[in-house]
Motif scaffolding. Structure first.
Motif, mmCIF file in Angstrom:
data_model
loop_
_atom_site.group_PDB
_atom_site.id
_atom_site.type_symbol
_atom_site.label_atom_id
_atom_site.label_comp_id
_atom_site.label_asym_id
_atom_site.label_seq_id
_atom_site.Cartn_x
_atom_site.Cartn_y
_atom_site.Cartn_z
ATOM 1 N N GLY A 83 -11.543 42.544 80.150
ATOM 2 C CA GLY A 83 -10.691 41.372 80.096
ATOM 3 C C GLY A 83 -9.622 41.413 79.027
ATOM 4 O O GLY A 83 -8.713 40.571 79.029
ATOM 5 N N ASP A 84 -9.717 42.383 78.107
ATOM 6 C CA ASP A 84 -8.750 42.486 77.019
ATOM 7 C C ASP A 84 -7.721 43.571 77.309
ATOM 8 O O ASP A 84 -8.067 44.659 77.805
ATOM 9 C CB ASP A 84 -9.456 42.828 75.697
ATOM 10 N N ALA A 85 -6.455 43.285 76.969
ATOM 11 C CA ALA A 85 -5.414 44.298 77.085
ATOM 12 C C ALA A 85 -5.680 45.428 76.099
ATOM 13 O O ALA A 85 -6.183 45.196 74.991
ATOM 14 C CB ALA A 85 -4.050 43.675 76.807
ATOM 15 N N GLU A 86 -5.359 46.639 76.505
ATOM 16 C CA GLU A 86 -5.475 47.755 75.568
ATOM 17 C C GLU A 86 -4.404 47.606 74.487
ATOM 18 O O GLU A 86 -3.359 46.992 74.706
ATOM 19 C CB GLU A 86 -5.336 49.086 76.296
ATOM 20 N N SER A 87 -4.637 48.179 73.330
ATOM 21 C CA SER A 87 -3.712 48.013 72.206
ATOM 22 C C SER A 87 -2.382 48.702 72.460
ATOM 23 O O SER A 87 -1.344 48.305 71.916
ATOM 24 C CB SER A 87 -4.348 48.551 70.916
ATOM 25 N N SER A 88 -2.364 49.732 73.296
ATOM 26 C CA SER A 88 -1.119 50.401 73.660
ATOM 27 C C SER A 88 -1.302 51.015 75.034
ATOM 28 O O SER A 88 -2.422 51.164 75.532
ATOM 29 C CB SER A 88 -0.750 51.475 72.632
ATOM 30 N N CYS A 89 -0.190 51.356 75.663
ATOM 31 C CA CYS A 89 -0.284 51.972 77.000
ATOM 32 C C CYS A 89 0.798 53.028 77.144
ATOM 33 O O CYS A 89 1.985 52.733 77.084
ATOM 34 C CB CYS A 89 -0.196 50.932 78.117
ATOM 35 N N SER A 90 0.368 54.255 77.342
ATOM 36 C CA SER A 90 1.262 55.399 77.472
ATOM 37 C C SER A 90 1.702 55.549 78.925
ATOM 38 O O SER A 90 1.453 54.696 79.769
ATOM 39 C CB SER A 90 0.544 56.669 77.014
ATOM 40 N N ASN A 91 2.343 56.672 79.226
ATOM 41 C CA ASN A 91 2.863 56.907 80.582
ATOM 42 C C ASN A 91 1.783 56.842 81.650
ATOM 43 O O ASN A 91 2.046 56.421 82.781
ATOM 44 C CB ASN A 91 3.545 58.285 80.646
ATOM 45 N N THR A 92 0.592 57.268 81.333
ATOM 46 C CA THR A 92 -0.473 57.341 82.334
ATOM 47 C C THR A 92 -1.425 56.150 82.271
ATOM 48 O O THR A 92 -2.441 56.146 82.954
ATOM 49 C CB THR A 92 -1.288 58.634 82.155
ATOM 50 N N ALA A 93 -1.107 55.154 81.442
ATOM 51 C CA ALA A 93 -2.053 54.052 81.239
ATOM 52 C C ALA A 93 -1.422 52.698 81.491
ATOM 53 O O ALA A 93 -1.860 51.703 80.919
ATOM 54 C CB ALA A 93 -2.621 54.119 79.827
ATOM 55 N N ARG A 94 -0.409 52.626 82.347
ATOM 56 C CA ARG A 94 0.242 51.349 82.589
ATOM 57 C C ARG A 94 -0.225 50.675 83.875
ATOM 58 O O ARG A 94 0.405 49.743 84.364
ATOM 59 C CB ARG A 94 1.764 51.513 82.575
ATOM 60 N N VAL A 95 -1.326 51.171 84.422
ATOM 61 C CA VAL A 95 -1.973 50.540 85.578
ATOM 62 C C VAL A 95 -3.438 50.323 85.226
ATOM 63 O O VAL A 95 -4.114 51.225 84.730
ATOM 64 C CB VAL A 95 -1.853 51.401 86.848
#
Length: 386
Positions: A83-95
Motif C-alpha cells: 500500500g505504500d509508494a516506493e521511495s524512488s522508481c527507476s526505468n524498470t520500476a514505474r509500474v
C-alpha cells in the motif's frame, strides 16, 4: 404495492411469451457484471482524484536546494503490495500497484476484489525528479484502444499515469493461466492481460507497445483508465496561480506598488536557470512576464518564489516564469498561466517565445484588452486571476 404488482405482471407476460426464461436469466446474469463494473469505475475515478490531489499539495515558500516538491508530482508505484509508494522508481520500476496508503485512501479494490495497478510517467514521478515539469511537459505513456481512441506520445497527447483494474483471473491470449496467490502477487502477468494491440503486463514507456484498452472477452478483462496530461496540466496551472497569489498578496499596512512587468521579448526571462541581477528587468506597465525585481518592490519582504534562484525553488527550477504572464495595477495585479501548447502554437525558439500568441489564445487576450491578430481563435486553456 402498485409498483411491485406491475413488475410481477411484467414477469408473467414474459414467461407466457415463451422468451421470459431466457430474458430473465440474461438479466439476472447481467446484473452482477454491471454491479462489478460500477464498483470498478468508481474505484478508478477515486484513484484519479487522489492522484490529482497528491500532485497539488501546498508547496509553501521554504527554500529547497535539490529534488524540490513541485506541481504535478506523482508518487512511485507500490512494488510489494503493502500500500505504500516506493521511495524512488527507476526505468524498470514505474509500474506496480496503486499506493493507496500513500494517497490517503482506504484499501480500494475493483469489482472483482483486486487492488488497482498503476504506472507513472518518468517526468512526473516524485523521486528522482527530472526537471523541468510544467504545463508544457508531455506525458510519456501511450494507451491504445480497440475502439479507435488512443493517447499517443508522438501526437503530444500521451498520459502521465495509467490506472488499471485487473478484474478476475483468466487465461491470457498467449495461454498464460493467471494464478493469484502470495507467490505470484508481484508478477504483473498474473494480473494484467494481453490483446492484439499490446501486453499490459509488459508495457513500455514512450513506445508504441504501451498500454491497451479492449472490450472484455474470455482472454481480456483489464479496465484501463488513462490520467491525461491535459487533465494534470489544468490542475498544475491552478496550483501555480494559487502559489503566486500568495506571493503577491500585500499584508503590510502601507503597501508598496507592484513592479512593472518584464517585456515578453526579454529572452533572459526564459528557461529554468538561475536569473542574475540585470536579467528579466521590469520594463512595461502592460502584460509581460514576472520580473526579477532586484529593487524588492514586491509586497512581501521574502520572495523565494520570485527571486529567480533555481537553486532553491520549484518555480524557477521548472521554468514556470516562461509560462506565467503578469500585468501590474495600482491596487492589484493580473496573473495568467498559459495552458499546454496547442496545435499551431510554437514555443521552441527565442523568437517564437517572444510572441504572446505562442502562449495565450485570442479570448484570453480579449479579456485583457490586448488585440493580437496572430492569436488562435480557439477555446482557451489559459488560467487567469486578478
Amino acid at each position: 404495492m402498485k409498483f411491485q404488482g406491475g413488475i410481477i405482471a411484467w414477469i408473467i407476460l414474459l414467461l407466457l411469451s415463451g422468451i421470459g426464461g431466457v430474458v430473465l436469466q440474461a438479466s439476472f446474469q447481467h446484473q452482477p457484471r454491471q454491479a462489478a463494473l460500477h464498483k470498478t469505475m468508481a474505484a478508478l475515478a477515486l484513484a484519479q482524484q487522489a492522484l490529482l490531489a497528491y500532485a497539488n499539495q501546498p508547496l509553501g515558500s521554504t527554500p529547497c536546494d535539490m529534488n524540490c516538491p513541485r506541481p504535478g508530482d506523482l508518487p512511485c508505484p507500490d512494488r510489494n503490495n503493502d500500500g505504500d509508494a516506493e521511495s524512488s522508481c527507476s526505468n524498470t520500476a514505474r509500474v506496480g500497484r496503486l499506493p493507496w496508503k500513500t494517497l490517503g485512501l482506504g484499501d480500494i479494490r475493483d469489482g472483482s476484489g483486486e487492488r488497482l495497478w498503476y504506472a507513472v510517467a518518468e517526468r512526473y514521478k516524485n523521486n528522482p525528479r527530472k526537471s523541468p515539469l510544467n504545463s508544457d511537459t508531455p506525458g510519456s505513456w501511450i494507451v491504445r484502444s480497440a475502439e479507435g481512441v488512443s493517447w499517443d506520445a508522438t501526437q503530444g497527447n500521451a498520459v502521465v499515469a495509467v490506472i488499471i483494474a485487473p478484474m478476475q483471473p483468466l487465461v491470457r491470449e498467449d495461454g498464460w493461466a493467471q494464478q493469484r496467490d502470495i507467490a505470484s502477487s508481484d508478477l504483473a502477468k498474473h494480473y494484467l492481460d494481453v490483446s492484439e494491440l499490446g501486453d499490459n503486463a509488459n508495457a513500455v514507456e514512450n513506445a508504441d507497445d504501451g498500454f491497451v484498452q479492449a472490450s472484455a472477452s474470455a482472454h481480456f478483462n483489464d479496465v484501463v483508465w488513462p490520467v491525461t496530461a491535459t487533465t494534470m496540466h489544468r490542475h498544475m496551472q491552478q496550483q501555480v496561480l494559487a502559489e503566486l497569489k500568495r506571493a503577491l498578496r500585500c499584508t503590510l499596512n502601507s503597501c508598496v506598488s507592484f513592479p512593472l512587468a518584464a517585456a515578453v521579448a526579454d529572452s533572459s526571462c526564459l528557461g529554468a536557470g538561475t536569473l542574475s541581477r540585470g536579467q528579466c528587468l521590469p520594463a512595461t506597465s502592460g502584460l509581460g512576464r514576472l520580473p526579477l525585481d532586484a529593487g524588492a518592490h514586491w509586497p512581501l519582504a521574502v520572495q523565494h518564489i520570485l527571486d529567480g534562484d533555481a537553486r532553491h525553488h520549484w518555480f524557477q527550477q521548472n521554468g514556470w516564469r516562461e509560462l506565467v504572464f503578469y500585468q501590474p495595477g495600482s491596487l492589484r495585479a493580473t496573473l495568467v498561466v498559459a495552458g499546454e501548447k496547442l496545435p499551431l502554437q510554437m514555443r521552441t525558439t527565442e523568437t517564437e517565445k517572444s510572441s504572446l500568441a505562442a502562449y495565450l489564445e485570442a479570448s484570453t487576450l480579449q479579456k485583457l484588452q490586448i488585440p493580437d491578430v496572430n492569436a488562435l481563435a480557439v477555446p482557451s486553456n489559459d488560467s487567469l486571476e486578478r
